[in-house]
Design a protein around this motif. Structure first.
Motif, PDB file in Angstrom:
ATOM      1  N   TYR A 104      23.831   6.578  17.755  1.00 41.71           N
ATOM      2  CA  TYR A 104      23.685   7.598  16.720  1.00 41.71           C
ATOM      3  C   TYR A 104      24.923   7.544  15.834  1.00 41.71           C
ATOM      4  CZ  TYR A 104      26.882  10.350  19.644  1.00 41.71           C
ATOM      5  OH  TYR A 104      27.961  10.793  20.374  1.00 41.71           O
ATOM      6  N   THR A 105      24.903   8.293  14.751  1.00 39.51           N
ATOM      7  CA  THR A 105      26.063   8.323  13.853  1.00 39.51           C
ATOM      8  C   THR A 105      26.598   9.744  13.772  1.00 39.51           C
ATOM      9  OG1 THR A 105      24.648   8.660  11.919  1.00 39.51           O
ATOM     10  CG2 THR A 105      25.266   6.389  12.453  1.00 39.51           C
ATOM     11  N   GLU A 106      27.889   9.830  13.517  1.00 35.76           N
ATOM     12  CA  GLU A 106      28.523  11.135  13.379  1.00 35.76           C
ATOM     13  C   GLU A 106      29.546  11.057  12.267  1.00 35.76           C
ATOM     14  OE1 GLU A 106      29.270  14.553  16.485  1.00 35.76           O
ATOM     15  OE2 GLU A 106      30.516  12.830  16.925  1.00 35.76           O
ATOM     16  N   LYS A 107      29.638  12.131  11.497  1.00 32.08           N
ATOM     17  CA  LYS A 107      30.601  12.184  10.399  1.00 32.08           C
ATOM     18  C   LYS A 107      32.023  12.271  10.947  1.00 32.08           C
ATOM     19  CE  LYS A 107      27.636  12.516   6.883  1.00 32.08           C
ATOM     20  NZ  LYS A 107      27.549  11.503   5.815  1.00 32.08           N
ATOM     21  N   VAL A 108      32.900  11.438  10.426  1.00 30.06           N
ATOM     22  CA  VAL A 108      34.310  11.499  10.820  1.00 30.06           C
ATOM     23  C   VAL A 108      35.159  11.544   9.555  1.00 30.06           C
ATOM     24  CG1 VAL A 108      33.987  10.288  13.002  1.00 30.06           C
ATOM     25  CG2 VAL A 108      34.480   8.964  10.939  1.00 30.06           C
ATOM     26  N   LYS A 109      36.316  12.159   9.692  1.00 30.80           N
ATOM     27  CA  LYS A 109      37.227  12.275   8.550  1.00 30.80           C
ATOM     28  C   LYS A 109      37.873  10.926   8.241  1.00 30.80           C
ATOM     29  CE  LYS A 109      37.120  16.760   7.661  1.00 30.80           C
ATOM     30  NZ  LYS A 109      36.729  17.287   6.329  1.00 30.80           N
ATOM     31  N   ALA A 110      37.906  10.579   6.998  1.00 31.37           N
ATOM     32  CA  ALA A 110      38.584   9.356   6.563  1.00 31.37           C
ATOM     33  C   ALA A 110      39.736   9.740   5.633  1.00 31.37           C
ATOM     34  CB  ALA A 110      37.600   8.430   5.839  1.00 31.37           C
ATOM     35  N   GLU A 111      40.811   8.995   5.704  1.00 35.47           N
ATOM     36  CA  GLU A 111      41.992   9.318   4.915  1.00 35.47           C
ATOM     37  C   GLU A 111      41.699   9.213   3.421  1.00 35.47           C
ATOM     38  OE1 GLU A 111      45.344   7.035   6.034  1.00 35.47           O
ATOM     39  OE2 GLU A 111      45.281   7.653   8.155  1.00 35.47           O
ATOM     40  N   GLU A 112      41.891  10.338   2.721  1.00 35.74           N
ATOM     41  CA  GLU A 112      41.765  10.412   1.256  1.00 35.74           C
ATOM     42  C   GLU A 112      40.391   9.929   0.785  1.00 35.74           C
ATOM     43  OE1 GLU A 112      44.966   8.264  -0.460  1.00 35.74           O
ATOM     44  OE2 GLU A 112      46.519   9.575   0.363  1.00 35.74           O
ATOM     45  N   GLU A 113      39.413  10.002   1.643  1.00 33.88           N
ATOM     46  CA  GLU A 113      38.057   9.610   1.261  1.00 33.88           C
ATOM     47  C   GLU A 113      37.081  10.657   1.788  1.00 33.88           C
ATOM     48  OE1 GLU A 113      37.078   5.722   2.569  1.00 33.88           O
ATOM     49  OE2 GLU A 113      38.897   4.797   1.771  1.00 33.88           O
ATOM     50  N   GLU A 114      35.828  10.539   1.350  1.00 35.13           N
ATOM     51  CA  GLU A 114      34.790  11.413   1.875  1.00 35.13           C
ATOM     52  C   GLU A 114      34.541  11.071   3.346  1.00 35.13           C
ATOM     53  OE1 GLU A 114      31.252  11.226  -0.381  1.00 35.13           O
ATOM     54  OE2 GLU A 114      32.156  11.979  -2.230  1.00 35.13           O
ATOM     55  N   ASP A 115      33.963  12.069   4.054  1.00 31.48           N
ATOM     56  CA  ASP A 115      33.598  11.815   5.443  1.00 31.48           C
ATOM     57  C   ASP A 115      32.671  10.606   5.514  1.00 31.48           C
ATOM     58  OD1 ASP A 115      34.996  14.048   5.963  1.00 31.48           O
ATOM     59  OD2 ASP A 115      33.288  15.306   6.547  1.00 31.48           O
ATOM     60  N   GLU A 116      32.873   9.789   6.524  1.00 28.82           N
ATOM     61  CA  GLU A 116      32.027   8.604   6.667  1.00 28.82           C
ATOM     62  C   GLU A 116      31.294   8.633   8.007  1.00 28.82           C
ATOM     63  OE1 GLU A 116      35.269   5.455   8.502  1.00 28.82           O
ATOM     64  OE2 GLU A 116      34.920   5.472   6.320  1.00 28.82           O
ATOM     65  N   ASP A 117      30.161   7.932   8.048  1.00 28.54           N
ATOM     66  CA  ASP A 117      29.368   7.850   9.279  1.00 28.54           C
ATOM     67  C   ASP A 117      29.994   6.817  10.203  1.00 28.54           C
ATOM     68  OD1 ASP A 117      27.533   9.723   8.501  1.00 28.54           O
ATOM     69  OD2 ASP A 117      26.186   8.277   7.580  1.00 28.54           O
ATOM     70  N   GLN A 118      30.178   7.203  11.439  1.00 32.35           N
ATOM     71  CA  GLN A 118      30.677   6.263  12.444  1.00 32.35           C
ATOM     72  C   GLN A 118      29.619   6.131  13.545  1.00 32.35           C
ATOM     73  OE1 GLN A 118      33.809   7.054  15.613  1.00 32.35           O
ATOM     74  NE2 GLN A 118      35.023   5.858  14.158  1.00 32.35           N
ATOM     75  N   GLU A 119      29.353   4.884  13.955  1.00 36.65           N
ATOM     76  CA  GLU A 119      28.365   4.669  15.008  1.00 36.65           C
ATOM     77  C   GLU A 119      28.927   5.116  16.351  1.00 36.65           C
ATOM     78  OE1 GLU A 119      25.132   1.292  16.325  1.00 36.65           O
ATOM     79  OE2 GLU A 119      27.131   0.616  15.750  1.00 36.65           O
ATOM     80  N   ARG A 120      28.103   5.806  17.090  1.00 34.84           N
ATOM     81  CA  ARG A 120      28.495   6.312  18.399  1.00 34.84           C
ATOM     82  C   ARG A 120      27.482   5.860  19.444  1.00 34.84           C
ATOM     83  NH1 ARG A 120      33.350   9.678  18.676  1.00 34.84           N
ATOM     84  NH2 ARG A 120      33.842  10.048  16.490  1.00 34.84           N
ATOM     85  N   PHE A 121      27.933   5.914  20.716  1.00 33.95           N
ATOM     86  CA  PHE A 121      27.078   5.501  21.828  1.00 33.95           C
ATOM     87  C   PHE A 121      27.189   6.529  22.951  1.00 33.95           C
ATOM     88  CE2 PHE A 121      28.660   1.807  19.614  1.00 33.95           C
ATOM     89  CZ  PHE A 121      27.546   0.994  19.468  1.00 33.95           C
ATOM     90  N   LEU A 122      26.097   6.702  23.644  1.00 31.79           N
ATOM     91  CA  LEU A 122      26.141   7.455  24.891  1.00 31.79           C
ATOM     92  C   LEU A 122      25.154   6.828  25.861  1.00 31.79           C
ATOM     93  CD1 LEU A 122      23.438   9.480  25.342  1.00 31.79           C
ATOM     94  CD2 LEU A 122      24.517  10.735  23.488  1.00 31.79           C
ATOM     95  N   ALA A 123      25.420   7.037  27.139  1.00 33.71           N
ATOM     96  CA  ALA A 123      24.506   6.577  28.187  1.00 33.71           C
ATOM     97  C   ALA A 123      23.905   7.805  28.849  1.00 33.71           C
ATOM     98  CB  ALA A 123      25.242   5.736  29.222  1.00 33.71           C
ATOM     99  N   THR A 124      22.590   7.793  29.030  1.00 34.20           N
ATOM    100  CA  THR A 124      21.908   8.936  29.635  1.00 34.20           C
ATOM    101  C   THR A 124      20.757   8.444  30.494  1.00 34.20           C
ATOM    102  OG1 THR A 124      20.987  11.140  29.164  1.00 34.20           O
ATOM    103  CG2 THR A 124      20.268   9.325  27.752  1.00 34.20           C
ATOM    104  N   SER A 125      20.117   9.373  31.178  1.00 38.25           N
ATOM    105  CA  SER A 125      19.063   8.985  32.120  1.00 38.25           C
ATOM    106  C   SER A 125      17.789   9.758  31.846  1.00 38.25           C
ATOM    107  CB  SER A 125      19.513   9.252  33.567  1.00 38.25           C
ATOM    108  OG  SER A 125      19.689  10.639  33.792  1.00 38.25           O
TER     109      SER A 125
END
Length: 946
Positions: free
Chosen positions: A187-208
């Motif tokens: 999934y993606t989540e917004k993260v703060k970027a230096e002097e830029e707009e928030d950007e999407d960062q790919e994330r991972f989780l393991a579930t059952s």
């Protein structure tokens, strides 16, 4: 001469004395022997010792043998997964390793062990005596890659009766993305970027997701619901992640092979089934609330920060407290975690103490969510919390009685949501009773409870997760509660939970507990509803009072001829008293109370549709009921106004009633504004549209429906234009119905309204009420162009709130442009565009569109191996996919295409969705026959009404 052979007298006397002495001695010996025998009776020699027969070979079925009973698991799992890729040197791995120690008790002497393992590489295996750690000699082991998924272990030494042993395995597995077992979410989540707009960062989780038989994909185990045990889980995971499981856990940092890891060891669980286990490793955030039980909700950090879990926290607390009072049983775990997952193939999963949800089922944004979104959150939470008792605390013995879990939980959810202020009990008729009626009117349906040996394979188990198990289960429980009275029913439920906590049951265990609280014969009444397929249609001839019952089938056959115990609750015109009559035979039987001698008096049976059966009358009584509806519909209860329409249309589909009688019942709706009768009518008119929207009959149908809906649309028009909604919840549903039906059937002012509001949305001013967005978006796109579709697609990609994304995802399926629909179908194969869990519902939406239905069918056929072999659709959703893409089927060509797919399945020996395929074939055959017989009749009726 004689003198030479004779004896002397002295010798003769001597011999005589000796003889007498001998006889006396023998007698004395005999007497003494008898005395000794009496005093010391003889002991028979021991029989020869037979050698113990040690079972060998594979079990005769796919069920595990009963020679070993698991008692306790110690499981370590180590996923090599990072939550985020922070630099180019991070080596992301979708693999896990683990170790499992299961303590078992030996019930019969054996040198064979069978448990389950699937898609695992078992690298080390040992069997030891518990306590002493003395190893038993293992001659060999193997995993059977057939449907059994047996891990077979052969020993040189013999396990003895009542001995306890530890089976220790080390194993390796892969984190797949198939949405079952132990799998990965991206999934993606917004993260703060230096002097830029928030950007999407790919994330991972393991579930059952371990239900029904996926625990074996994570660690070797005895993966059957009756083989309950205690579990102690330890997760070894990467720094920056947080591990969750059924019980509370304590993390600590450690170094393994020069790397930093977090080790989280969880408290021992109660005794439970393998499918109720759960674990997740993520970097999610959470919020907590406590009212005796710690309630935690975990989600993406941005959802937590936006307050999207606050509502679910509040609802969970209310319902949990309510259930503990209703069930007379305290929730047994110390906490309850709930998690909103980006990808979950089912709406929610009731893991004990750690419930998983799709994001749209748990997250609630009060600014963009509809009233219906709020209701869905409450209903879903109520269902999953009910399963903490009906499923986790008390568990069905085998999957053939799955309805004991899911049917009870579905019924109880209507009670549970009352704690959050929802009064929706009457809607159970629309959502459960009428839904179950459709499937259960097919020969290819199944009983609520089947024989255990009928359900063995994975396919047979997953097929039970259907409308019979959930909806019919809830409907017949509602019928039973009415038959007993609800107070007695709930007292029996409390006894059931208290008597069988931490145990497994069959359905008769439930009935025996209910029997304790009433004088009526519960088992006698319920056995036919549970053990036999289908339901009856009760036919009442009011001129004679003759009453009969018969197995109701859409496709006419003999049926099974077995009579149900039918509790007929009825009243008559001018008499508000509801009376009851028990029909126990097929009939006909003469029932004087059903004889109408007054020409102005009508009979209404199955008051409030509490019974799970349909009612057919003689034509005279049908006409009396129609006239009453047209004169003053308020005299007839709301539920029955809907059920009369639903019964009439479906009895007509089964060739037992002229379809014009059913159509005539809809005319009164111009004066009714209640949701239940309108929804019943629209569902059945929608079936007519499905049968005829590719023929010349469609024109007259749309004109009639447009005229019928206009007054309802006008009632809500001011609300709609102003972006507001009525106060009453069922009126809110009917407002949506009015927009959907009026626009789709060409009501000009409705289409103008939808276009105008969508244009405002495109111009940056979205004042459409969340309740109305789904239908306004849909109808604007349906009458719009490719630029409208592209705008909605970009909005879908940009949206962060799951409920809003779902509305847009539905609306995108409404376009009439074939090339856009084809593109949209292709998007469903790309998880970066359409999430894997949304694939089936998106294809189903497209199939609902008359322009998209043939495209969707061809698409499903062309990718059938993906949906089945790779389980791209999720095994438990294949049936709903088949149902959706074949609803319109009513021609011989379409029937042959279905049969060809069935032949291909059989040739490949694929059992997935076999029953669903059989059901849609049967439904198509029934549709073909009905259309041939009724096409002209339907056309003439609608033409005559214009």
């Amino acid at each position: 001469m004689a003198k030479g052979t004779g004896m002397t007298k002295v010798l003769a006397i001597g011999i005589g004395v000796l003889t007498v002495s001998s006889v006396c001695a023998l007698v004395m010996m005999a007497v003494m022997y008898k005395i000794q025998i009496d005093k010391y009776p003889p002991v028979s020699p021991p029989p020869p010792i037979k050698p113990t027969v040690i079972p060998t070979g594979l079990p005769p079925t796919l069920r595990l043998p009963d020679n070993l009973i698991p008692e306790r698991y110690e499981v370590f799992i180590q996923p090599y997964l990072y939550a985020a890729i922070t630099n180019n040197y991070t080596n992301q791995s979708f693999a896990f390793t683990g170790q499992s120690t299961v303590k078992v008790q030996c019930m019969t002497a054996s040198r064979s062990i069978f448990l389950h393992a699937q898609n695992l590489n078992v690298t080390t295996l040992e069997v030891r005596k518990s306590g002493s750690n003395e190893k038993l000699s293992v001659s060999g082991y193997k995993i059977h890659h057939d449907e059994s998924h047996f891990l077979e272990i052969q020993l040189k030494d013999t396990m003895t009766v009542n001995g306890t042993y530890d089976i220790v395995t080390k194993f390796e597995g892969e984190l797949f993305d198939g949405l079952d077992g132990f799998y990965v979410n991206r999934y993606t989540e917004k993260v703060k970027a230096e002097e830029e707009e928030d950007e999407d960062q790919e994330r991972f989780l393991a579930t059952s997701l371990l239900k029904p038989t996926n625990a074996r994909k994570v660690f070797p185990c005895f993966d059957e619901p009756a083989l309950k045990a205690v579990f102690r889980i330890t997760i070894i995971h990467k720094p920056g992640t947080f591990a969750l499981s059924n019980e509370k856990g304590g993390p600590h940092q450690t170094e393994i092979d020069g790397e930093e890891w977090i080790v989280t060891t969880f408290k021992e669980t109660p005794i439970m089934s393998t499918y109720s286990l759960a674990f997740t490793i993520s970097d999610f955030d959470f919020k907590t609330r406590s009212s005796g039980t710690n309630i935690n909700i975990h989600a993406r950090g941005d959802a937590i920060n936006a307050g999207h879990v606050d509502h679910a926290l509040e609802v969970t607390e209310k319902i949990l407290v309510h259930y503990q009072k209703e069930f007379g049983s305290t929730y047994p775990l110390s906490k309850i975690d709930q998690i909103a997952l980006p990808d979950l193939s089912v709406g929610a999963m009731e893991n004990w103490g750690f419930i998983s949800y799709q994001e749209s089922g748990l997250l609630y944004d009060k600014h963009t969510a509809s009233t219906f979104d709020r209701e869905r959150v409450a209903t879903l939470i109520a269902h999953e919390l009910a399963l903490q008792w009906f499923g986790n605390l008390v568990t069905m013995r085998w999957w053939n009685d799955l309805w004991l879990n899911e049917g009870l939980a579905t019924y109880m959810s209507y009670i549970g949501v009352e704690a959050d202020g929802w009064d929706i009990r009457d809607l159970i008729v629309l959502r459960e009773t009428q839904t179950a009626f459709q499937v259960d009117s097919l020969n290819s349906s199944h009983p609520l409870s089947l024989q255990e040996n009928y359900i063995q394979t994975f396919s047979q188990i997953t097929e039970l997760f259907d409308d019979i198990t959930y909806s019919k289960g809830a409907a017949v429980l509602r019928m039973l509660a009415t038959f007993m009275n609800e107070d007695a029913f709930m007292k029996g439920i409390k006894m059931y939970l208290a008597k069988f906590e931490y145990k497994n049951t069959v359905y008769k265990d439930l009935l025996k507990c209910l029997q304790e609280e009433t004088k009526v014969d519960v088992e006698g009444f319920m056995s036919t509803w549970i053990e036999q397929v289908g339901y009856p249609v009760v036919t009442i001839i009011t001129q004679t009072g003759e009453t009969s019952q018969e197995h109701f089938l859409l496709k006419q056959t003999q049926g099974h001829g077995i009579a149900w115990q039918v509790d007929i609750r009825y009243n008559k015109a001018g008499d508000d008293t509801v009376k009851s009559y028990m029909l126990e035979k097929n009939g006909p039987v003469r029932q004087p109370h059903f004889l109408l001698q007054d020409k102005d008096v009508w009979l209404l049976a199955n008051v409030n549709c509490t019974g799970f059966f349909r009612v057919n009358y003689d034509e005279e009584n049908w006409n009396k009921l129609r006239i009453q509806l047209e004169r003053n519909h308020h005299v007839i209860p709301i539920i029955n106004r809907g059920q009369l329409i639903d019964d009439a249309f479906n009895i007509a589909r089964a060739h037992r009633l002229n379809v014009t009688i059913a159509l005539g019942l809809t005319k009164y709706l111009v004066n009714d504004t209640e949701y239940i009768p309108w929804e019943s009518a629209l569902k059945n008119l929608d079936h007519l549209i499905l049968m005829f929207d590719r023929s010349e009959v469609y024109g007259p149908i749309t004109k009639y429906i447009r005229n019928l809906i206009t007054q309802l649309y006008d009632r809500f028009e001011e609300y709609t234009i102003n972006g507001t909604i009525p106060e009453k919840h069922t009126d809110q549903y009917n407002q949506v119905n009015a927009i959907s039906v009026a626009c789709s059937n060409g009501l000009t002012k409705c289409i103008k309204m939808a276009r105008s509001q969508f244009e405002d949305y495109k111009n940056g001013s979205n004042h459409i009420h969340p309740n109305l967005r789904k239908e306004i978006y849909c109808n604007a796109i349906a009458t719009g162009d490719e630029y409208d579709w592209e705008f909605a697609w970009k909005e879908y990609q940009r949206a962060t709130v799951p409920a809003e994304k779902d509305k847009l995802r539905y609306a995108l399926s409404c376009t009439k442009e074939i090339w856009l629909l084809n593109r949209y179908l292709q998007y469903t194969l790309d998880p970066s565009k359409i999430r894997k869990m949304d694939m089936v519902s998106t294809i189903s939406y497209i199939a609902k569109n008359v322009a998209g239905q043939p495209l969707a069918w061809d698409f499903v056929r062309g990718h059938w191996s993906y949906f089945t072999q790779e389980n791209g659709a999720g095994a438990m959703t294949l049936g709903s996919l088949l149902d959706a893409v074949t609803k319109r089927f009513s021609t011989d060509v379409e029937l042959e295409e279905l049969k060809q797919l069935q032949r291909e399945q059989e040739e490949k020996n694929q059992g997935l969705a076999a029953r669903a395929l059989e059901q849609v074939i049967e439904r198509t055959e029934a549709n073909i026959q009905w259309v041939k017989e009724n096409k002209q009749i339907v056309k003439d009726w609608f033409t005559g009404e214009l």
